[in-house]
Scaffold this motif. Structure first.
Motif, short mmCIF file in Angstrom:
data_model
loop_
_atom_site.label_atom_id
_atom_site.label_comp_id
_atom_site.label_asym_id
_atom_site.label_seq_id
_atom_site.Cartn_x
_atom_site.Cartn_y
_atom_site.Cartn_z
N PHE A 202 0.72 -1.10 0.20
CA PHE A 202 0.13 0.08 -0.08
C PHE A 202 0.97 1.17 0.05
O PHE A 202 0.55 2.15 -0.53
N ASP A 203 2.13 1.29 0.58
CA ASP A 203 2.94 2.32 0.58
C ASP A 203 4.04 2.47 -0.25
O ASP A 203 4.46 3.14 -0.87
N LEU A 204 4.49 1.14 -0.71
CA LEU A 204 5.74 1.21 -1.54
C LEU A 204 5.21 1.43 -3.02
O LEU A 204 6.14 2.09 -3.73
N LEU A 205 3.97 0.92 -3.28
CA LEU A 205 3.62 1.38 -4.63
C LEU A 205 3.80 2.83 -5.06
O LEU A 205 4.07 3.14 -6.11
N PRO A 206 2.97 3.38 -4.31
CA PRO A 206 2.90 4.88 -4.50
C PRO A 206 4.40 5.68 -4.43
O PRO A 206 4.28 6.57 -5.27
N LEU A 207 5.08 4.99 -3.46
CA LEU A 207 6.25 5.65 -3.22
C LEU A 207 7.27 5.54 -4.78
O LEU A 207 7.97 6.33 -5.28
N ARG A 208 7.38 4.05 -5.06
CA ARG A 208 7.78 3.80 -6.47
C ARG A 208 7.17 4.91 -7.61
O ARG A 208 8.25 5.70 -8.26
N GLN A 209 6.10 5.16 -7.57
CA GLN A 209 5.40 5.98 -8.64
C GLN A 209 6.07 7.25 -8.48
O GLN A 209 5.94 7.81 -9.48
N THR A 210 5.93 7.70 -7.16
CA THR A 210 6.32 9.14 -6.91
C THR A 210 7.65 9.36 -7.42
O THR A 210 8.10 10.49 -8.06
N TYR A 211 8.48 8.52 -7.06
CA TYR A 211 10.16 8.62 -7.53
C TYR A 211 9.99 8.73 -9.14
O TYR A 211 10.67 9.63 -9.66
N VAL A 212 9.36 7.95 -9.82
CA VAL A 212 9.39 7.88 -11.20
C VAL A 212 8.87 9.36 -11.95
O VAL A 212 9.28 10.00 -12.67
N ASN A 213 7.60 9.73 -11.11
CA ASN A 213 6.65 10.72 -11.64
C ASN A 213 7.60 12.12 -11.70
O ASN A 213 7.76 12.93 -12.40
N LEU A 214 8.42 12.10 -10.56
CA LEU A 214 9.29 13.49 -10.23
C LEU A 214 10.77 13.52 -10.83
O LEU A 214 11.56 14.35 -10.67
N GLY A 215 11.07 12.26 -11.55
CA GLY A 215 12.08 12.02 -12.01
C GLY A 215 13.58 11.64 -11.28
O GLY A 215 14.57 11.73 -11.84
N HIS A 216 13.14 11.31 -10.17
CA HIS A 216 13.99 10.90 -9.25
C HIS A 216 14.80 9.55 -9.65
O HIS A 216 14.01 8.57 -10.26
N HIS A 217 15.85 9.10 -9.27
CA HIS A 217 16.46 7.79 -9.09
C HIS A 217 15.47 6.89 -8.09
O HIS A 217 15.34 7.17 -6.79
N VAL A 218 15.19 5.57 -8.48
CA VAL A 218 14.25 4.91 -7.52
C VAL A 218 15.47 4.15 -6.88
O VAL A 218 16.30 3.77 -7.40
N PRO A 219 15.07 4.04 -5.52
CA PRO A 219 15.93 3.23 -4.73
C PRO A 219 16.26 1.92 -5.16
O PRO A 219 15.28 1.30 -5.60
N GLN A 220 17.51 1.67 -5.01
CA GLN A 220 17.92 0.40 -5.70
C GLN A 220 17.14 -0.94 -5.44
O GLN A 220 16.96 -1.74 -6.17
N ARG A 221 16.81 -1.12 -4.23
CA ARG A 221 16.10 -2.30 -3.38
C ARG A 221 14.60 -2.15 -3.77
O ARG A 221 13.85 -2.79 -3.66
N LEU A 222 14.20 -0.86 -3.81
CA LEU A 222 12.65 -0.65 -3.95
C LEU A 222 11.86 -1.76 -4.81
O LEU A 222 10.99 -2.49 -4.51
N ILE A 223 12.20 -1.66 -6.41
CA ILE A 223 11.55 -2.32 -7.32
C ILE A 223 11.75 -3.95 -7.18
O ILE A 223 10.80 -4.83 -7.28
N PRO A 224 13.02 -4.35 -6.64
CA PRO A 224 13.20 -5.88 -6.52
C PRO A 224 12.14 -6.36 -5.32
O PRO A 224 11.78 -7.40 -5.43
N CYS A 225 12.43 -5.60 -4.33
CA CYS A 225 11.52 -6.01 -3.18
C CYS A 225 10.02 -5.95 -3.61
O CYS A 225 9.48 -7.22 -3.16
N ILE A 226 9.53 -5.03 -4.21
CA ILE A 226 8.11 -5.13 -4.52
C ILE A 226 8.10 -6.47 -5.40
O ILE A 226 6.89 -7.03 -5.22
N ASP A 227 8.67 -6.60 -6.55
CA ASP A 227 8.57 -7.90 -7.30
C ASP A 227 8.86 -9.16 -6.44
O ASP A 227 8.08 -10.28 -6.63
N ARG A 228 9.40 -9.21 -5.20
CA ARG A 228 9.70 -10.29 -4.72
C ARG A 228 8.15 -10.39 -3.60
O ARG A 228 7.87 -11.57 -3.24
N ILE A 229 7.76 -9.45 -3.16
CA ILE A 229 6.63 -9.43 -2.48
C ILE A 229 5.39 -9.95 -2.88
O ILE A 229 4.71 -10.75 -2.33
N TYR A 230 5.24 -9.87 -4.13
CA TYR A 230 4.01 -10.06 -4.97
C TYR A 230 3.90 -11.46 -5.00
O TYR A 230 2.55 -12.07 -4.56
#
Length: 561
Positions: A245-273
């Motif tokens: 609920f929190d990690l998905l909006p955080l990922r999208q906010t990083y992308v929308n603002l043009g920031h580098h997404v934290p290295q572990r964020l996307i891999p962790c989301i992909d493991r949680i699913y």
């Protein structure tokens, strides 16, 4: 008490004392002036809140009646912060402001003034008093995310004075939370703190260095808490959903603002699913292990719609300690692990080797689970072995739970070794044989459970066994084991004979449960994890006087009549 337990307790008290001392040093003299600083002139973005909103709840809040934690508070024109609140859980949810999500589905001209009034009262009464429920780390983190996510509702048509007070308070809370983050208790709370700080670092004006620093801290905590198989270190199936609920909006906010997404964020989301799908019964509900409560269908669907990993559920989560046996439309999920560490065990249960079984959209055997708005007494009751579909010995739980208010309700004794191995039968059938030593210290016995599901998913064979460490049966004695199968309240039990019952679902699906070694007894029970609250239920029990029945077998087969 065994010497090893005494030594363990001494270590735990020492560790907790050091954590509290370190936090006191970090915070220093508790004064609002220590955390004063620059007030941002604006917010850059309002992150999305994926949690479902309820229009009825919004209407009640607008009318001055606040429904939280299963209670209702009628404010009668007063601020809720001047009233006696119905419960501690109500207070926690009120101060966390996650209820703001409901206001987004209300008429803005009605919702915004009410929200501003409540937030203005909170700032006035609690905004500078750094004590109590309002300033617990988990509550601050939830409040920061809620204020950021729902700032459009809060600030709509706001005057300049409120706008400045809101941003000033938000920045103050972020500075305070950042200061105490390192000394926050290990586990889910610390991860939520790091998520909130990362969210604030990009949603509010900050330097590039501050954004990168928050991302590094988040990466470090994700590495610590999200296991290689996607499970969370708490071993609670529900935590993965709450984090998404929190990690998905955080990922999208990083992308929308043009920031580098934290290295572990996307891999962790992909493991949680995949881990989340592992715990999901075919009817859509999450299994009730280790502090999990009920999951509403719209909650799960709101995050599964973003699942890009796809694929069938895993057969096991080796790091988290669970096994799944599945054939046809029958699913069995077994807890084959123990707490990964004592500090992470505050919500863990004494349910090792417990199982849940479902057929199609019907759950037949479940664990009692935890009410979402539970008091402490019910919370601790739900952690006992007897609240799980597994055997107990001499009315004793397989793990020891601390009663210390200083340490919290951690598990510090009981199971130290678990052996679990899958095996295959003919034509694709699968089985699991597992044992634990949770009763070895007190009673000198090991507990072994064997579950077998045929390839068609129409027959389950079970074996329950207590034995000495050398594999021999216990001789004499008065020890009595009881194997419990908690039946979901939607299932009707129809007695057939002393050794057999029929379990009938509302859609007509039915199974026959048989045990020829002892009587199958139907008893009263409670189901704790129902959306409506604690609910009356039934359970099946198999009683084993170990001197004469050290081992029994049971059979469950789909009724084809």
């Amino acid at each position: 008490m065994r010497l090893s337990d005494q030594q363990r307790l001494v270590y735990l008290y020492g560790r907790e004392t050091w954590r509290r001392f370190s936090r006191r040093l970090a915070v220093g003299r508790v004064s609002a002036l220590r955390f004063a600083g620059r007030t941002p002139d604006r917010l850059l973005v309002a992150p999305t809140d994926l949690r479902p909103a309820d229009a009825f709840t919004a209407e009640e809040i607008i009318a001055g009646r606040i429904p939280l934690a299963g209670r209702m508070l009628d404010c009668e024109g007063e601020t809720p912060f001047s009233l006696e609140l119905p419960s501690e859980e109500f207070a926690r949810r009120l101060h966390a402001f996650a209820w703001l999500r409901h206001m987004r589905v209300a008429e803005k001209e009605d919702a915004s003034p009410v929200v501003r009034a409540v937030i203005g009262d909170w700032i006035e009464i609690h905004g500078r008093v750094l004590a109590g429920i309002a300033w617990r780390p988990e509550v601050i983190a939830e409040r920061i995310i809620a204020w950021l996510s729902h700032s459009p509702v809060v600030l709509r048509d706001a005057d300049y004075s409120f706008y400045r007070r809101f941003l000033k308070s938000l920045a103050f809370q972020v500075r305070y939370l950042r200061h105490i983050a390192d000394t926050t208790r290990e586990g889910e709370t610390k991860l939520h703190v790091r998520i909130a700080l990362a969210m604030a670092s990009i949603a509010m004006p900050n330097s590039g260095a501050a954004v990168r620093r928050a991302a590094r801290h988040l990466d470090r905590e994700l590495d610590r808490q999200i296991l290689a198989d996607g499970g969370h270190v708490s071993r609670n199936p529900r935590v993965g959903l709450d984090l998404l609920f929190d990690l998905l909006p955080l990922r999208q906010t990083y992308v929308n603002l043009g920031h580098h997404v934290p290295q572990r964020l996307i891999p962790c989301i992909d493991r949680i699913y995949p881990a989340l799908r592992f715990f999901r019964h075919q009817g859509g509900e999450l299994a009730l292990f280790n502090g999990a409560t009920y999951t509403l269908a719209n909650e799960l669907l709101s995050v599964l719609r973003y699942d890009e990993t796809s694929g069938a559920p895993f057969r096991g989560l080796p790091q988290t300690g669970y096994e799944r046996i599945e054939a046809g439309d029958t699913t069995i999920i077994v807890d084959a692990g123990k707490p990964l560490s004592v500090p992470l065990s505050t919500s863990a249960t004494a349910g090792c080797l417990s199982l849940e079984m479902s057929s199609g959209r019907n759950r037949y055997f479940v664990n009692s689970g935890l009410p979402r708005f539970a008091g402490e007494a019910i919370r601790q009751l739900s952690r006992a072995t007897a609240a799980h579909s597994v055997a107990t010995l001499n009315d004793t739980s397989s793990a020891r739970i601390s009663a210390s208010r200083y340490l919290g309700p951690v598990i510090f004794g009981g199971i130290s070794k678990i052996d679990a191995a899958r095996y295959e039968g003919g034509d694709g059938a699968e089985g699991l044989k597992a044992s634990h030593d949770g009763y070895l210290a007190n009673f000198g016995l090991l507990y072994e459970r064997d579950i077998y599901l045929n390839a068609a998913g129409t027959e389950i064979r079970g074996r329950e066994r207590f034995m000495k460490p050398d594999g021999t049966v216990p001789a004499g004695g008065k020890s009595v084991a009881v194997v419990r199968f908690h039946v979901h309240p939607s299932i009707r039990i129809v007695p057939v004979g002393e050794h057999e019952v029929r379990l009938v679902a509302h859609d007509g699906d039915s199974w026959v449960f048989t045990c020829l070694d002892v009587a199958v007894v139907e008893e009263e029970d409670v189901f704790l994890a129902d959306p409506t609250g604690v609910r009356a239920a039934r359970q099946l029990t198999l009683t084993m006087p170990l001197a004469s029945v050290p081992e029994l077998q049971w059979l469950m087969r789909r009724d084809r009549r």
